[in-house]
Design a protein around this motif. Sequence first.
Motif, short mmCIF file in Angstrom:
data_model
loop_
_atom_site.label_atom_id
_atom_site.label_comp_id
_atom_site.label_asym_id
_atom_site.label_seq_id
_atom_site.Cartn_x
_atom_site.Cartn_y
_atom_site.Cartn_z
N LEU A 135 0.84 -0.82 -0.39
CA LEU A 135 -0.02 -0.23 -0.07
C LEU A 135 0.43 1.48 0.14
O LEU A 135 1.98 1.05 1.05
CB LEU A 135 -0.73 0.06 1.07
CG LEU A 135 -2.06 -0.94 1.54
CD1 LEU A 135 -2.06 -1.11 2.84
CD2 LEU A 135 -2.96 -0.78 0.22
N ASP A 151 -11.75 -8.52 18.51
CA ASP A 151 -13.20 -7.15 18.32
C ASP A 151 -12.00 -6.14 17.98
O ASP A 151 -11.39 -6.02 18.88
CB ASP A 151 -13.65 -6.98 19.79
CG ASP A 151 -14.59 -6.19 19.43
OD1 ASP A 151 -15.22 -5.87 18.16
OD2 ASP A 151 -15.23 -5.31 20.76
N GLY A 152 -11.81 -6.10 16.83
CA GLY A 152 -10.85 -5.01 16.24
C GLY A 152 -9.55 -6.62 15.40
O GLY A 152 -9.07 -5.43 15.03
N ILE A 153 -9.11 -6.95 16.86
CA ILE A 153 -7.52 -7.31 16.33
C ILE A 153 -7.63 -8.88 16.48
O ILE A 153 -8.37 -9.63 17.16
CB ILE A 153 -7.01 -7.61 17.47
CG1 ILE A 153 -6.34 -5.21 17.22
CG2 ILE A 153 -5.39 -8.14 17.79
CD1 ILE A 153 -5.40 -5.15 18.28
N ARG A 200 -9.10 -5.27 3.65
CA ARG A 200 -9.18 -3.72 3.72
C ARG A 200 -7.32 -3.50 4.42
O ARG A 200 -7.33 -2.13 3.67
CB ARG A 200 -9.32 -3.69 5.39
CG ARG A 200 -10.89 -3.41 5.44
CD ARG A 200 -11.16 -3.47 7.11
NE ARG A 200 -10.33 -3.93 8.53
CZ ARG A 200 -11.45 -4.94 9.21
NH1 ARG A 200 -12.09 -4.89 9.18
NH2 ARG A 200 -10.71 -5.55 9.60
N ARG A 256 9.74 -8.22 12.04
CA ARG A 256 10.29 -8.38 11.18
C ARG A 256 11.79 -8.74 11.59
O ARG A 256 12.43 -9.43 11.72
CB ARG A 256 11.08 -7.07 10.15
CG ARG A 256 10.61 -6.56 9.25
CD ARG A 256 10.48 -5.15 8.83
NE ARG A 256 10.59 -4.38 9.32
CZ ARG A 256 9.38 -3.20 8.90
NH1 ARG A 256 8.65 -3.91 7.08
NH2 ARG A 256 8.68 -2.48 8.99
N HIS A 277 -0.40 -6.03 6.62
CA HIS A 277 -0.74 -5.13 7.95
C HIS A 277 1.20 -3.92 8.39
O HIS A 277 1.86 -5.16 8.95
CB HIS A 277 -1.13 -5.93 9.56
CG HIS A 277 -1.84 -5.10 10.07
ND1 HIS A 277 -1.05 -4.46 11.23
CD2 HIS A 277 -2.87 -4.31 10.50
CE1 HIS A 277 -1.97 -3.59 12.04
NE2 HIS A 277 -3.07 -3.43 11.16
N PRO A 278 1.06 -2.80 8.41
CA PRO A 278 2.23 -2.54 9.08
C PRO A 278 2.95 -2.78 10.44
O PRO A 278 3.63 -2.93 10.49
CB PRO A 278 2.07 -1.13 9.02
CG PRO A 278 0.41 -1.18 9.02
CD PRO A 278 -0.05 -2.12 8.13
N VAL A 279 1.79 -2.57 11.88
CA VAL A 279 2.37 -3.22 12.80
C VAL A 279 2.87 -4.82 12.66
O VAL A 279 3.52 -4.73 13.33
CB VAL A 279 1.15 -3.32 13.75
CG1 VAL A 279 1.70 -3.37 15.29
CG2 VAL A 279 0.63 -1.61 13.58
N GLN A 339 -10.83 -6.01 -3.99
CA GLN A 339 -10.42 -6.49 -3.14
C GLN A 339 -10.87 -7.50 -3.08
O GLN A 339 -11.97 -7.61 -2.55
CB GLN A 339 -10.73 -4.76 -2.34
CG GLN A 339 -9.89 -4.32 -1.09
CD GLN A 339 -10.56 -2.94 -0.72
OE1 GLN A 339 -11.04 -2.71 -1.76
NE2 GLN A 339 -9.49 -2.91 0.61
N MET A 343 6.10 -4.80 11.25
CA MET A 343 7.39 -4.14 12.00
C MET A 343 7.78 -5.71 13.37
O MET A 343 8.71 -6.21 13.30
CB MET A 343 6.65 -2.99 12.40
CG MET A 343 8.42 -2.26 13.51
SD MET A 343 7.04 -1.37 14.24
CE MET A 343 5.98 -1.71 16.09
N ILE A 344 6.76 -5.34 13.95
CA ILE A 344 7.03 -7.02 15.12
C ILE A 344 7.56 -8.10 14.36
O ILE A 344 8.71 -8.45 14.83
CB ILE A 344 5.28 -7.27 15.42
CG1 ILE A 344 4.66 -6.04 16.17
CG2 ILE A 344 5.39 -8.95 16.58
CD1 ILE A 344 5.55 -5.91 17.42
#
Lengths: 422, 264
Positions: free
Chosen positions: B18, B206-208, B100, B241, B233-235, B81, B238-239
């Motif tokens: 993205l 719920d959301g995650i 998403r 990586r 997903h960027p988080v 998508q 990062m985790i």
Amino acid sequence: MKLERRMFLAGAAAGAATLAAPAVWGAGGGKPKVVVIGGGAGGATAARYIAKDGKGEIDVTLIEPTRTYYTCFFSNLYLGGIIGLGDIGHTYARLASDYGINVVHDIAIDVDRAGRTVTTAGGDKLAYDRLVISPGIDFIEGSVPGWDVSHQDEMPHAYKAGTQTALLKHQVENMREGGVFAMVAPPNPYRCPPGPYERVSMVAKILSEKNPTAKILILDPKPKFSKQALFEEGWQNHYPGMIERIGPDFGGDKVEVRPDAMEVVVDGEVNKVDVCNVIPAQKAGWIVHRAGLTEGNWAPVRAEDMASRKDEAVHILGDASAQGDMPKSGFSANSQAKVCANAVVAALGKGKKFPARFSNTCWSTIYPEDGIKVGATYKATPEKIAKVDGFISKTGESADVRKATYEESFGWYAGITKDMFG
Amino acid sequence: MRSSNTCGSSVGRIYPDLPRLVVATVAAAALSGAAAAADIGAGDPERGAELFARHCAKCHEVGKDARNRAGPVLNGVFDRQAGTAEGFTNYSKDMLRQGRDGLVWSFDNLDVYLENPKNLVSRTRMNFRGLEDPQARADIMAFLRRFSDNPRDIPEAAPSVNVDYAALAREIGVDPGVLEIEGDADYGEYLASECTTCHRPDGEDDGIPSITGWPEEDFALALHAYKNEKRPHPVMRMIARRLGEEEIAALAAYFRRLGEQSER
């Protein structure tokens, strides 16, 4: 009763005598003792993990004055009417019932580091082998001329959540039509770098619904702030023309307030305001100063285990610590608490020590379904907690991505509060 | 005709980042190392129609008057998508989330998905083991092309977002052997404290998303996919990586164990 108390004291003395030889713990019958001061993101998490990983072989006492703890993170969403105050209130019931933690609702007023005891306002003297202090922040007196804590009813800080947040919300909602909401933003470093700007977003949301001709004035001593481009883009999208920010180039760093007259003086120019949120400069919570663990405003710690640079038997977590690159946030405190818990359990001979690793993510809500985030991972170096890697939301992201980020923040809130309170 | 960002692993090979950048398609140099991938030009739509009838048609319809059934209508699937077929309400949470996060049904992504749906979308509801034969996948996709707009120009995965993407992918390509590593669940428990700030150990989501109780292979593949930037997903990127193969295996073992405990 008297006899029992004497026996308890004798037992504590015996425990202290074995300190030099940790291998003796357990053999002598006395469990090692950990006292945790402060039941927020750092302290509650540390207490829970030490009790959990100690598997019943470590006595954990948590000292926290409030019975219902309101998290500072997400309190802006309450301000913005997205959630209720009850949604950010938590009790310590499960830490006591499910983890066997001795929860003491009292205030720690002194630490005797030589004797390894903590004294509470209620007169208890609690012995410890390891002490964890996670006291959050206090305000620096005189940092905003004209304001001190006695003015917090006229000009709330709302930077410790609960009644202050409720007060500020009430003032915003009842502001006169077309009135001015002023925020005196804090200088670095402070708790929750994006917090003041998320707060402005939530105040703008309320005002755009109830009082659309009102204005918001930010007085900021900092030339720039966290997620600035993202917030400014969001304000332009959702609240065009409502928010004005005066940085240090126009006197944002020379602000005096007059709570009685509801005036804010910016570089000599007097402004009448209707609501004024004063977020003063900050320092570590009082007790670490009292315990002699600070240098300047904060308490320096070793990265590998969050132990104080001045006393290896004391660990300092979260906002109060000077640790290096991590921002002062609930997520950071929670992350540091788990590194600390692992080190404490290992130091007490009840588990294995693993290498420290830290992470942080800060979500902010600009408007419902418009969420942004910034985060990073960190490692321990001999000098400090050092940043490894990071990311930030981008300007111009699609509504889908922002909505997903917003929803994710609620998932995170549920996750971290479960991680803190069980 | 494949773009060059392949790494010959068993995990999803291609994933647009993205924001999607339109870069000139890299035509040559591509096929090396992509032996298991379907060739975009080699599909036989007639054979694809037969395969579709055998493998897909119980749940999916295509063509005029096609309706959503157990699975969504596949008209216009290319470049759609993920999780957005009109009127389809039976998507898994994982599929919606991947959509998403930026998963788009390019030729390459669909190829990975058809090879083994769980590689790309861990908890997809699509109850299909996958097609190992790249020719069969090419055939089915050639058939599906007929029901998408602009069928002569099936979008490939956005070629690498930055020029180093292909080099990076080769550098960190996943060896299937990592799935054989026996994870140390106790080490995983310590590492998991980083996960449980957001992901709830009790499996509530719920959301995650929930990550408790997954098969270890799925768990490890998902983390490697983030680590190698195959998932967006960027988080999580990062985790993941900074997680090594042993650490990923340890986490997989721990969360599997946690799921078994909470089922009791």
